[in-house]
Design a protein around this motif. Structure first.
Motif, PDB file in Angstrom:
ATOM      1  N   VAL A   1      35.173  59.129  23.306  1.00 40.56           N
ATOM      2  CA  VAL A   1      34.633  58.038  24.123  1.00 40.56           C
ATOM      3  C   VAL A   1      35.060  58.261  25.569  1.00 40.56           C
ATOM      4  O   VAL A   1      36.257  58.302  25.874  1.00 40.56           O
ATOM      5  CB  VAL A   1      35.129  56.666  23.622  1.00 40.56           C
ATOM      6  CG1 VAL A   1      34.570  55.558  24.508  1.00 40.56           C
ATOM      7  CG2 VAL A   1      34.712  56.450  22.179  1.00 40.56           C
ATOM      8  N   VAL A   2      34.095  58.405  26.463  1.00 41.74           N
ATOM      9  CA  VAL A   2      34.406  58.707  27.857  1.00 41.74           C
ATOM     10  C   VAL A   2      34.244  57.493  28.767  1.00 41.74           C
ATOM     11  O   VAL A   2      34.816  57.447  29.855  1.00 41.74           O
ATOM     12  CB  VAL A   2      33.531  59.865  28.376  1.00 41.74           C
ATOM     13  CG1 VAL A   2      33.873  61.159  27.642  1.00 41.74           C
ATOM     14  CG2 VAL A   2      32.046  59.550  28.211  1.00 41.74           C
ATOM     15  N   ALA A   3      33.458  56.502  28.334  1.00 43.34           N
ATOM     16  CA  ALA A   3      33.240  55.320  29.176  1.00 43.34           C
ATOM     17  C   ALA A   3      32.583  54.232  28.357  1.00 43.34           C
ATOM     18  O   ALA A   3      32.093  54.464  27.242  1.00 43.34           O
ATOM     19  CB  ALA A   3      32.368  55.671  30.389  1.00 43.34           C
ATOM     20  N   LEU A   4      32.587  53.018  28.935  1.00 47.98           N
ATOM     21  CA  LEU A   4      31.881  51.889  28.346  1.00 47.98           C
ATOM     22  C   LEU A   4      30.989  51.266  29.408  1.00 47.98           C
ATOM     23  O   LEU A   4      31.248  51.415  30.618  1.00 47.98           O
ATOM     24  CB  LEU A   4      32.853  50.830  27.797  1.00 47.98           C
ATOM     25  CG  LEU A   4      33.806  51.261  26.692  1.00 47.98           C
ATOM     26  CD1 LEU A   4      35.148  51.676  27.295  1.00 47.98           C
ATOM     27  CD2 LEU A   4      34.026  50.130  25.682  1.00 47.98           C
ATOM     28  N   VAL A   5      29.955  50.554  28.974  1.00 47.45           N
ATOM     29  CA  VAL A   5      29.121  49.782  29.892  1.00 47.45           C
ATOM     30  C   VAL A   5      29.000  48.366  29.351  1.00 47.45           C
ATOM     31  O   VAL A   5      29.057  48.143  28.145  1.00 47.45           O
ATOM     32  CB  VAL A   5      27.713  50.404  30.064  1.00 47.45           C
ATOM     33  CG1 VAL A   5      27.802  51.756  30.726  1.00 47.45           C
ATOM     34  CG2 VAL A   5      26.989  50.502  28.727  1.00 47.45           C
ATOM     35  N   ASP A   6      28.863  47.409  30.247  1.00 45.25           N
ATOM     36  CA  ASP A   6      28.741  46.010  29.848  1.00 45.25           C
ATOM     37  C   ASP A   6      28.058  45.257  30.980  1.00 45.25           C
ATOM     38  O   ASP A   6      28.280  45.555  32.165  1.00 45.25           O
ATOM     39  CB  ASP A   6      30.123  45.412  29.561  1.00 45.25           C
ATOM     40  CG  ASP A   6      30.041  44.134  28.755  1.00 45.25           C
ATOM     41  OD1 ASP A   6      30.362  44.176  27.550  1.00 45.25           O
ATOM     42  OD2 ASP A   6      29.658  43.090  29.324  1.00 45.25           O
ATOM     43  N   ASP A   7      27.248  44.261  30.618  1.00 45.44           N
ATOM     44  CA  ASP A   7      26.531  43.497  31.639  1.00 45.44           C
ATOM     45  C   ASP A   7      27.398  42.446  32.311  1.00 45.44           C
ATOM     46  O   ASP A   7      26.947  41.805  33.270  1.00 45.44           O
ATOM     47  CB  ASP A   7      25.300  42.816  31.007  1.00 45.44           C
ATOM     48  CG  ASP A   7      24.112  43.765  30.919  1.00 45.44           C
ATOM     49  OD1 ASP A   7      24.125  44.781  31.641  1.00 45.44           O
ATOM     50  OD2 ASP A   7      23.188  43.495  30.131  1.00 45.44           O
ATOM     51  N   ASP A   8      28.625  42.243  31.844  1.00 44.23           N
ATOM     52  CA  ASP A   8      29.530  41.281  32.471  1.00 44.23           C
ATOM     53  C   ASP A   8      30.179  41.930  33.697  1.00 44.23           C
ATOM     54  O   ASP A   8      31.016  42.832  33.557  1.00 44.23           O
ATOM     55  CB  ASP A   8      30.606  40.851  31.467  1.00 44.23           C
ATOM     56  CG  ASP A   8      31.522  39.780  32.040  1.00 44.23           C
ATOM     57  OD1 ASP A   8      31.365  39.417  33.226  1.00 44.23           O
ATOM     58  OD2 ASP A   8      32.407  39.303  31.301  1.00 44.23           O
ATOM     59  N   PRO A   9      29.828  41.500  34.920  1.00 41.92           N
ATOM     60  CA  PRO A   9      30.380  42.154  36.116  1.00 41.92           C
ATOM     61  C   PRO A   9      31.889  42.012  36.240  1.00 41.92           C
ATOM     62  O   PRO A   9      32.537  42.817  36.917  1.00 41.92           O
ATOM     63  CB  PRO A   9      29.655  41.448  37.275  1.00 41.92           C
ATOM     64  CG  PRO A   9      29.163  40.151  36.706  1.00 41.92           C
ATOM     65  CD  PRO A   9      28.895  40.401  35.263  1.00 41.92           C
TER      66      PRO A   9
ATOM     67  N   VAL B   1      35.355  50.838  32.100  1.00 40.56           N
ATOM     68  CA  VAL B   1      34.074  50.131  31.990  1.00 40.56           C
ATOM     69  C   VAL B   1      33.325  50.489  33.264  1.00 40.56           C
ATOM     70  O   VAL B   1      33.569  49.919  34.334  1.00 40.56           O
ATOM     71  CB  VAL B   1      34.279  48.612  31.848  1.00 40.56           C
ATOM     72  CG1 VAL B   1      32.922  47.919  31.711  1.00 40.56           C
ATOM     73  CG2 VAL B   1      35.161  48.294  30.654  1.00 40.56           C
ATOM     74  N   ALA B   2      32.423  51.454  33.144  1.00 42.65           N
ATOM     75  CA  ALA B   2      31.896  52.136  34.326  1.00 42.65           C
ATOM     76  C   ALA B   2      30.730  51.423  34.989  1.00 42.65           C
ATOM     77  O   ALA B   2      30.318  51.825  36.082  1.00 42.65           O
ATOM     78  CB  ALA B   2      31.480  53.557  33.943  1.00 42.65           C
ATOM     79  N   GLY B   3      30.169  50.390  34.371  1.00 42.53           N
ATOM     80  CA  GLY B   3      29.050  49.687  34.995  1.00 42.53           C
ATOM     81  C   GLY B   3      28.288  48.864  33.983  1.00 42.53           C
ATOM     82  O   GLY B   3      28.781  48.576  32.894  1.00 42.53           O
ATOM     83  N   SER B   4      27.063  48.496  34.352  1.00 40.19           N
ATOM     84  CA  SER B   4      26.221  47.666  33.485  1.00 40.19           C
ATOM     85  C   SER B   4      25.295  48.555  32.663  1.00 40.19           C
ATOM     86  O   SER B   4      25.237  49.780  32.849  1.00 40.19           O
ATOM     87  CB  SER B   4      25.405  46.690  34.322  1.00 40.19           C
ATOM     88  OG  SER B   4      24.453  47.393  35.096  1.00 40.19           O
ATOM     89  N   ILE B   5      24.541  47.909  31.775  1.00 43.66           N
ATOM     90  CA  ILE B   5      23.587  48.656  30.948  1.00 43.66           C
ATOM     91  C   ILE B   5      22.549  49.353  31.823  1.00 43.66           C
ATOM     92  O   ILE B   5      22.131  50.482  31.529  1.00 43.66           O
ATOM     93  CB  ILE B   5      22.920  47.710  29.934  1.00 43.66           C
ATOM     94  CG1 ILE B   5      23.947  47.264  28.889  1.00 43.66           C
ATOM     95  CG2 ILE B   5      21.736  48.379  29.262  1.00 43.66           C
ATOM     96  CD1 ILE B   5      23.432  46.220  27.926  1.00 43.66           C
ATOM     97  N   ASN B   6      22.158  48.716  32.903  1.00 39.43           N
ATOM     98  CA  ASN B   6      21.170  49.330  33.794  1.00 39.43           C
ATOM     99  C   ASN B   6      21.674  50.619  34.429  1.00 39.43           C
ATOM    100  O   ASN B   6      20.886  51.433  34.913  1.00 39.43           O
ATOM    101  CB  ASN B   6      20.760  48.347  34.892  1.00 39.43           C
ATOM    102  CG  ASN B   6      19.943  47.186  34.345  1.00 39.43           C
ATOM    103  OD1 ASN B   6      19.281  47.320  33.320  1.00 39.43           O
ATOM    104  ND2 ASN B   6      19.994  46.053  35.019  1.00 39.43           N
ATOM    105  N   ASP B   7      23.011  50.795  34.456  1.00 41.29           N
ATOM    106  CA  ASP B   7      23.596  52.003  35.045  1.00 41.29           C
ATOM    107  C   ASP B   7      23.723  53.141  34.035  1.00 41.29           C
ATOM    108  O   ASP B   7      24.261  54.203  34.369  1.00 41.29           O
ATOM    109  CB  ASP B   7      24.989  51.679  35.613  1.00 41.29           C
ATOM    110  CG  ASP B   7      24.941  50.622  36.694  1.00 41.29           C
ATOM    111  OD1 ASP B   7      23.979  50.635  37.480  1.00 41.29           O
ATOM    112  OD2 ASP B   7      25.858  49.769  36.744  1.00 41.29           O
TER     113      ASP B   7
END
Length: 634
Positions: free
Chosen positions: A168-176, A188-194
């Motif tokens: 696992v190298v990173a996670l994404v989540d829509d919670d800023p 947590v590298a960014g949002s789903i759009n990223d």
């Protein structure tokens, strides 16, 4: 680690903790100078407290836990053991009267130090174990990004860390609020759009969805973005298992096209359905088919006395029988081979078993196959078969008869749809003539993954390297999953009062071309790898499906996914006239069959399409396809 060795290490750790805490409390009290006057007191107390503490730890189960996974329950056990030891210490000091007395500060320092050393030792052991087992530097597995940085993502991350196959190298989540934070050392590298940029930055080609509470549009968005970036997308089938920590690596699966429908899970009035089915004999015709077999699997949840599996196909019947033998041996099933047109076999079955609830799922449903040289057989199977099963239900006093119908019965343009509308009319007429058996009809669209439907066909074509054949660039269909359809059929059956045509909420129609493109991406290909070819509408095929006829209106029901259609009334002498037509013994041509269907179903308008011209998407080479066009059916 050997359990006995672990027990010995845990006891040794607590022995050292008692020694260090007891002696250390005196050293702290006297500024780290040995208090010679208290040597005897220290020795007596140490022996007593060691024995007390180890016995208390054994009593409270402190040594049953694995040191590498010490957690909050272990803290509670430690507190209980320390409390017992502290109580014994207070009693000891209250009764020990040797001068120069007992330092009162020791009574406070000892339990604090003891708890700190015990907890710290276990924490250090766990940190060392996790560093050894889970350190990212140990992983040479495939780089993967987790979509979802909540509790579900945390549990999945820990599971993945145990496998050498994943990194696992990173996670994404829509919670800023989570952006820029870390979870077990992963950003947590960014949002789903990223996702596209993050996948490129971390050189990852895999995404795993771990968003138990996310809306379906978020899941769709994550899957679409990841697939468009060329990543393989996985999900955990049962996210409630993820939330409770029961998930394992082996339970992950690739995201399927069904996951992109955006349909919320269906809920049914279980007590109402239970009341209808409990301790009843239930008969399912076409039990080996896609809908029939799922109905049988759903029925077992409601404690019927027995389920009669009535099926013409031997292998389908055997397969279903073996499924029950493996997965539900406690359910009493009666597998019976039989044809719904065979009135003698039906009489034998109904007179012997007296089924109280009948689900009639047997039908010919393949649209183009029934158009050419098979039209009359579609009439016999779909209409005459329905009539004979329904009449047997009436004759032997069945409580309910539920017909599985289709959206193709609405303003039909093909033989299959016209025969299903005619079968609905049969049930309406029989209900009007008899008040003993309740007749209900349930009408829905295409079910994903059913025999001969679009998804298995696309999968076969992708496996062959393409092309994917779609009949028209604008063709749309309604879709739902097989379990969802079966559950709503049960709900409609329990809700019906007789004579209703239930229409299922099929959601928004889906463009087949979009489904084809999504399947290509989910399989790890691009449209340059797998071509899409348009073949033209085939005989009887509609561009758009309908759920209600022009002459029909609907009314709401208590269930948000069910409505009731009001259809035109059936002629008073309908059944007598129909029986004469159905009981013909001479061969009937396709043209004669269509002419007869137009007489019985005025809204039936046969549609014939020219399929000689094939087109391909703009920019793709014009080559004839050797693959058969994909057909869509309910």
């Amino acid at each position: 680690m050997n359990p006995r060795l672990q027990l010995s290490l845990a006891i040794l750790l607590d022995t050292l903790a008692v020694c260090i805490a007891w002696v250390g409390s005196y050293l702290i009290r006297f500024n780290f100078e040995w208090p010679a006057d208290y040597t005897e007191q220290i020795q007596l107390g140490l022996g007593l407290f060691l024995l007390t503490h180890i016995l208390a730890g054994l009593h409270f189960g402190l040594y049953r836990s694995m040191l590498a996974f010490a957690s909050l329950p272990d803290v509670k056990r430690m507190l209980k053991a320390v409390l017992v030891t502290t109580t014994v210490m207070v009693l000891f000091m209250a009764t020990y009267r040797v001068q120069p007395g007992t330092p009162r500060s020791v009574m406070l320092l000892f339990p604090l130090l003891l708890m700190l050393i015990m907890g710290g030792g276990r924490l250090a052991w766990r940190m060392w174990s996790e560093h050894r087992l889970y350190s990212p530097s140990r992983h040479s597995g495939k780089p993967v990004v987790i979509a979802g940085a909540g509790r579900g993502g945390a549990m999945l991350l820990r599971e993945l860390d145990r496998s050498p196959d994943w990194n696992v190298v990173a996670l994404v989540d829509d919670d800023p609020a989570k952006h820029g934070l870390e979870m077990f050392g992963r950003p947590v590298a960014g949002s789903i759009n990223d996702l596209p940029d993050i996948l490129q930055a971390f050189e990852a080609h895999h995404v795993i969805l771990a968003m138990p509470s996310a809306a379906r549009d978020s899941l769709q968005r994550a899957t679409t973005l990841a697939a468009a970036s060329g990543a393989h997308v996985f999900t955990v089938p049962s996210l409630e298992d993820l939330m409770t920590g029961r998930v394992g690596i082996q339970s992950m699966r690739p995201v399927a096209i069904e996951d992109l429908l955006g349909r919320e899970p269906v809920s049914i009035d279980t007590p109402h359905v239970q009341k209808m089915l409990a301790s009843k004999t239930v008969l399912v015709t076409g039990a080996g088919g896609s809908i029939g077999s799922e109905l049988c699997r759903q029925l077992r949840r409601f404690s019927p006395e027995q389920i009669i599996l009535y099926e013409l196909g031997e292998f389908a019947l055997y397969t279903l029988e073996q499924w029950f033998a493996t997965h539900s041996p406690e359910t009493r099933i009666i597998p019976l081979a039989g044809d719904v047109k065979d009135d003698r076999r039906l009489e034998e079955v109904f007179s012997r078993y007296r089924p109280q609830v009948i689900f009639h799922a047997a039908a010919y449903k393949h649209v183009p196959l029934m158009e050419v040289d098979n039209a009359w057989q579609a009439v016999r199977n779909n209409v005459l078969g329905t009539l004979r099963v329904a009449q047997a239900a009436q004759e032997f006093g069945a409580e309910r008869f539920i017909l599985i119908s289709t959206d193709k019965a609405v303003n039909p343009t093909n033989v299959m749809g016209a025969t299903k509308r005619l079968a609905e009319m049969v049930c309406e007429a029989l209900y009007r003539e008899s008040g003993s058996t309740q007749f209900e009809m349930v009408r829905f669209g295409n079910v994903l993954g059913s025999n001969g439907s679009v998804i298995p066909k696309f999968q076969e074509q992708i496996a062959r390297g393409g092309p994917l054949t779609v009949t028209h660039p604008e063709i749309t269909r309604y879709f739902m999953s097989i379990p969802e359809a079966a559950q709503l059929v049960l709900q409609a059956a329990a809700m019906g009062e007789g004579g209703e045509i239930f229409v299922l909420d099929m959601g928004e129609p889906v463009r087949i071309i979009d489904m084809a493109r999504n399947m290509i991406r989910l399989c790890g290909y691009t449209e340059d790898d797998i071509r899409i070819e348009f073949t033209g509408l085939r005989p009887g095929e509609k561009l758009y499906e309908e759920l209600l006829a022009d002459s029909e209106s609907t009314r709401q029901t208590p269930h948000p996914k069910l409505r009731i259609a009001q259809s035109r009334p059936v002629d008073h002498n309908f059944l007598n006239k129909l029986a004469l037509w159905l009981n013909q013994t001479i061969p009937v041509s396709d043209e004669e069959t269509r002419a007869g269907l137009i007489t019985w179903v005025p809204e039936y308008t046969p549609a014939m399409h020219d399929i000689s011209t094939k087109t391909t998407p703009k920019g793709l080479p014009q080559e004839p396809s050797k693959a058969a066009p994909t057909e869509l059916q309910s």
